[in-house]
Scaffold this motif. Structure first.
Motif, PDB file in Angstrom:
ATOM      1  N   VAL A  85      40.273  45.306  43.187  1.00  0.00           N
ATOM      2  CA  VAL A  85      40.929  45.927  44.341  1.00  0.00           C
ATOM      3  C   VAL A  85      41.736  44.924  45.159  1.00  0.00           C
ATOM      4  CG1 VAL A  85      39.317  47.859  44.532  1.00  0.00           C
ATOM      5  CG2 VAL A  85      38.822  45.724  45.750  1.00  0.00           C
ATOM      6  N   ALA A  86      41.551  43.648  44.939  1.00  0.00           N
ATOM      7  CA  ALA A  86      42.324  42.661  45.707  1.00  0.00           C
ATOM      8  C   ALA A  86      42.320  41.319  44.986  1.00  0.00           C
ATOM      9  CB  ALA A  86      41.731  42.486  47.115  1.00  0.00           C
ATOM     10  N   LEU A  87      43.409  40.588  45.227  1.00  0.00           N
ATOM     11  CA  LEU A  87      43.495  39.205  44.752  1.00  0.00           C
ATOM     12  C   LEU A  87      43.956  38.368  45.933  1.00  0.00           C
ATOM     13  CD1 LEU A  87      44.954  37.888  41.430  1.00  0.00           C
ATOM     14  CD2 LEU A  87      45.748  36.892  43.578  1.00  0.00           C
ATOM     15  N   ASP A  88      43.200  37.309  46.214  1.00  0.00           N
ATOM     16  CA  ASP A  88      43.538  36.436  47.335  1.00  0.00           C
ATOM     17  C   ASP A  88      43.962  35.074  46.765  1.00  0.00           C
ATOM     18  OD1 ASP A  88      43.604  34.636  49.437  1.00  0.00           O
ATOM     19  OD2 ASP A  88      41.872  35.523  50.468  1.00  0.00           O
ATOM     20  N   PRO A  89      45.268  34.803  46.750  1.00  0.00           N
ATOM     21  CA  PRO A  89      45.733  33.575  46.106  1.00  0.00           C
ATOM     22  C   PRO A  89      45.347  32.312  46.873  1.00  0.00           C
ATOM     23  CG  PRO A  89      47.604  34.905  46.865  1.00  0.00           C
ATOM     24  CD  PRO A  89      46.369  35.636  47.257  1.00  0.00           C
ATOM     25  N   ALA A  90      45.066  32.430  48.172  1.00  0.00           N
ATOM     26  CA  ALA A  90      44.675  31.241  48.935  1.00  0.00           C
ATOM     27  C   ALA A  90      43.218  30.885  48.655  1.00  0.00           C
ATOM     28  CB  ALA A  90      44.891  31.489  50.429  1.00  0.00           C
ATOM     29  N   ALA A  91      42.352  31.903  48.710  1.00  0.00           N
ATOM     30  CA  ALA A  91      40.928  31.668  48.426  1.00  0.00           C
ATOM     31  C   ALA A  91      40.655  31.609  46.924  1.00  0.00           C
ATOM     32  CB  ALA A  91      40.087  32.779  49.054  1.00  0.00           C
ATOM     33  N   ARG A  92      41.625  32.033  46.138  1.00  0.00           N
ATOM     34  CA  ARG A  92      41.479  32.132  44.683  1.00  0.00           C
ATOM     35  C   ARG A  92      40.276  32.977  44.299  1.00  0.00           C
ATOM     36  NH1 ARG A  92      43.781  27.461  40.823  1.00  0.00           N
ATOM     37  NH2 ARG A  92      45.681  27.006  41.927  1.00  0.00           N
TER      38      ARG A  92
ATOM     39  N   THR B  28      38.612  40.475  43.950  1.00  0.00           N
ATOM     40  CA  THR B  28      37.500  41.299  44.429  1.00  0.00           C
ATOM     41  C   THR B  28      37.463  42.605  43.651  1.00  0.00           C
ATOM     42  OG1 THR B  28      37.813  40.347  46.620  1.00  0.00           O
ATOM     43  CG2 THR B  28      36.456  42.336  46.489  1.00  0.00           C
ATOM     44  N   LEU B  29      36.252  42.986  43.230  1.00  0.00           N
ATOM     45  CA  LEU B  29      36.093  44.238  42.484  1.00  0.00           C
ATOM     46  C   LEU B  29      35.742  45.395  43.415  1.00  0.00           C
ATOM     47  CD1 LEU B  29      34.188  42.973  39.302  1.00  0.00           C
ATOM     48  CD2 LEU B  29      36.644  42.927  39.864  1.00  0.00           C
ATOM     49  N   ASP B  30      35.801  46.625  42.899  1.00  0.00           N
ATOM     50  CA  ASP B  30      35.610  47.801  43.746  1.00  0.00           C
ATOM     51  C   ASP B  30      34.168  47.954  44.232  1.00  0.00           C
ATOM     52  OD1 ASP B  30      34.639  48.485  41.262  1.00  0.00           O
ATOM     53  OD2 ASP B  30      35.713  50.384  41.106  1.00  0.00           O
ATOM     54  N   ASP B  31      33.235  47.206  43.653  1.00  0.00           N
ATOM     55  CA  ASP B  31      31.871  47.231  44.198  1.00  0.00           C
ATOM     56  C   ASP B  31      31.625  46.045  45.128  1.00  0.00           C
ATOM     57  OD1 ASP B  31      31.885  45.162  42.412  1.00  0.00           O
ATOM     58  OD2 ASP B  31      30.068  45.772  41.332  1.00  0.00           O
ATOM     59  N   GLY B  32      32.712  45.364  45.476  1.00  0.00           N
ATOM     60  CA  GLY B  32      32.602  44.258  46.431  1.00  0.00           C
ATOM     61  C   GLY B  32      32.382  42.900  45.785  1.00  0.00           C
ATOM     62  N   THR B  33      32.145  42.884  44.483  1.00  0.00           N
ATOM     63  CA  THR B  33      31.892  41.605  43.806  1.00  0.00           C
ATOM     64  C   THR B  33      33.113  40.692  43.909  1.00  0.00           C
ATOM     65  OG1 THR B  33      30.508  42.740  42.200  1.00  0.00           O
ATOM     66  CG2 THR B  33      31.268  40.532  41.586  1.00  0.00           C
ATOM     67  N   PRO B  34      32.934  39.478  44.434  1.00  0.00           N
ATOM     68  CA  PRO B  34      34.051  38.536  44.417  1.00  0.00           C
ATOM     69  C   PRO B  34      33.966  37.650  43.184  1.00  0.00           C
ATOM     70  CG  PRO B  34      32.323  37.742  45.895  1.00  0.00           C
ATOM     71  CD  PRO B  34      31.765  38.937  45.153  1.00  0.00           C
ATOM     72  N   LEU B  35      35.082  37.446  42.518  1.00  0.00           N
ATOM     73  CA  LEU B  35      35.130  36.562  41.360  1.00  0.00           C
ATOM     74  C   LEU B  35      36.061  35.397  41.690  1.00  0.00           C
ATOM     75  CD1 LEU B  35      35.634  39.302  38.590  1.00  0.00           C
ATOM     76  CD2 LEU B  35      33.490  38.129  39.146  1.00  0.00           C
ATOM     77  N   ALA B  36      35.481  34.208  41.742  1.00  0.00           N
ATOM     78  CA  ALA B  36      36.310  33.031  42.010  1.00  0.00           C
ATOM     79  C   ALA B  36      37.062  32.656  40.741  1.00  0.00           C
ATOM     80  CB  ALA B  36      35.422  31.867  42.446  1.00  0.00           C
TER      81      ALA B  36
END
Lengths: 405, 67
Positions: free
Chosen positions: A83-90, A93-101
């Motif tokens: 659901v999101a990609l944060d290029p600064a934090a690298r 984020t998945l739809d269940d809230g899981t962040p993948l670095a």
């Protein structure tokens, strides 16, 4: 050396090609594959052919044997949407809230069917993109419904052929003047209208679909000229739109696809794109393209992954521009239709092979004397020759000479 | 590396010819792949691995046997 994590978003052909390439190139770090659909990677071309005809079951569309990806040490998140990609934090984020670095990411989120304004999602209205779409349509065809196909592109025509072959009454409606105009140009499409008409598919050009009527389900299809056509099933084959909405907050350059450079790099560090979702300037053709076909998904997944590895290993000079000859095929009524390159609307075309008794035909597309594309029917060796000439930047005259000798 | 071709699956898309032109061709008569050499050296093997992946009908495979 411990290598930093790579996330591949999209578990269809381009994503699969990317993860396999990463492992083949010796990348040993944490490798994660995210896929919105619950299925293991499967092949799409058979969906509109063998699967609809009933000659294949769903399991036969699997792209790899069971356990292949776990043997490659790929961590899978299937049935999960990014659901999101944060290029600064690298992070992704998945739809269940899981962040993948990630240190590296390959965006391969593909595309989805375009809808027709005024045609609501209701019983009897189908699209064909996913395995589940194909299974739903196959089930609907069992009752031998009257079928209207909106759009005479490749998917629309393949669905029409399959529906006709299983005994349905089929009408194809195409808003443009000829089938397949968008990919083959205005000259070639007429041949394919005749091919379908001979088999009892009604093909009507210059008219589109504007709506449906019926109590709870499709009973009639309304055409753009006001006519009503009785139908039980409407298949919308109106092309696809790239899945980029999830990147809206990322700041990545997006516009009819993720806009990449010649290396398939998005501009954000470590982020590449491949397959139907990627738009990039192809140096071989000197134009920006977004290619929605099978072979490109494999090749671009591979090209993007190799360039990503070079970047991750601090050797950006080893990156290679992605400069393929885009090519694809379609099978309709036993005819093998192959296309390579581009069909520039403003260009010239020349028939380079015409053998009606062997059902063989080839058309070359040129711009300013340079070969730009080729359409070949039932002559795969001719296509192999023309593809090589396209890759070499040959002239139209060279192509004519090579095919005729 | 051993190359295996399943001619029953091959449908003449010629993606292998594009990936490894020195190894593959396609026949005008049968519409199927022709393997031009059974000696796969270091140089041609990269192209062959690509050809395996590029085949839409999964008619090609390689294994790591010595031959």
């Amino acid at each position: 050396m411990t290598e930093r994590p790579v996330v591949v978003i999209g578990s269809s052909l381009a994503g699969l090609s990317a993860v396999e390439t990463l492992r083949e190139a010796g990348y040993e770090g944490l490798l994660t594959l995210v896929g919105e659909e619950p299925h293991q990677p499967y092949d799409r071309p058979p969906l509109s052919k063998q699967l609809l005809l009933g000659t294949w079951e769903a399991a036969e569309t699997a792209l790899r044997p069971d356990g292949h990806l776990s043997r490659l040490g790929v961590e899978m998140h299937l049935g999960r949407r990014a659901v999101a990609l944060d290029p600064a934090a690298r992070t992704v984020t998945l739809d269940d809230g899981t962040p993948l670095a990630y240190a590296g990411a390959v965006i391969a989120t593909g595309a989805r069917p375009r809808r027709i304004p005024g045609v609501p999602d209701r019983d009897g209205v189908h699209v064909l993109r996913s395995l589940d779409d194909a299974l739903a349509l196959r089930t609907a065809l069992v009752a031998r419904p009257r079928v209207v196909v909106a759009g005479a592109g490749f998917i629309g025509l393949e669905v029409a052929a399959a529906a006709r072959a299983v005994g349905c009454e089929v009408t194809v409606l195409e808003p443009l003047r000829a089938p397949l105009t968008r990919v083959l140009g205005p000259v070639a499409g007429g041949r394919f209208a005749a091919l379908h008409a001979e088999r009892g598919v009604r093909v009507e050009c210059g008219v589109g679909v504007s709506g449906v009527r019926g109590a709870g389900r499709v009973e009639e299809v309304r055409l753009t000229d006001g006519r009503l056509v009785a139908a039980d099933v409407l298949v919308v084959g109106a092309g696809v739109a790239p899945n980029t909405e999830w990147l809206d907050s990322s700041g990545l350059p997006v516009g009819d696809g993720v806009r990449c450079d010649v290396y398939c790099a998005s501009g954000a560090a470590g982020v590449y794109a491949a397959g139907d979702v990627a738009r990039w300037p192809n140096p071989l053709f000197g134009e920006e393209m977004r290619v929605e076909h099978w072979t490109n998904a494999v090749e671009q997944g591979r090209g993007a992954a190799r360039n990503l590895i070079a970047e991750l290993r601090g050797r950006p000079g080893e990156r290679r521009p992605f400069a393929p000859v885009p090519s694809f095929w379609s099978d309709q009524w036993g005819e093998k239709i192959q296309f390579a390159g581009r069909a520039a609307a403003e260009g010239r075309t020349a028939v380079v092979l015409d053998e009606p008794d062997r059902r063989r035909f080839a058309l070359a597309y040129a711009r300013g004397g340079t070969l730009r594309g080729a359409l070949v029917v039932n002559a795969p060796r001719v296509m192999a020759v023309l593809r090589r000439l396209l890759a070499a930047g040959a002239s139209l005259d060279d192509a004519v000479a090579a095919v005729r000798t | 590396m051993n190359l295996k071709v399943d001619l029953a699956k091959c449908d003449g898309y010629a993606n292998c010819v594009a990936a490894a032109p020195g190894v593959f061709d396609v026949s005008d008569d049968t519409g199927k792949v022709i393997v031009l050499t059974d000696r796969l050296d270091e140089e041609s093997s990269d192209g062959v691995v690509e050809a395996v992946r590029d085949c839409p009908t999964r008619a090609l495979s390689v294994d790591e046997g010595s031959s």
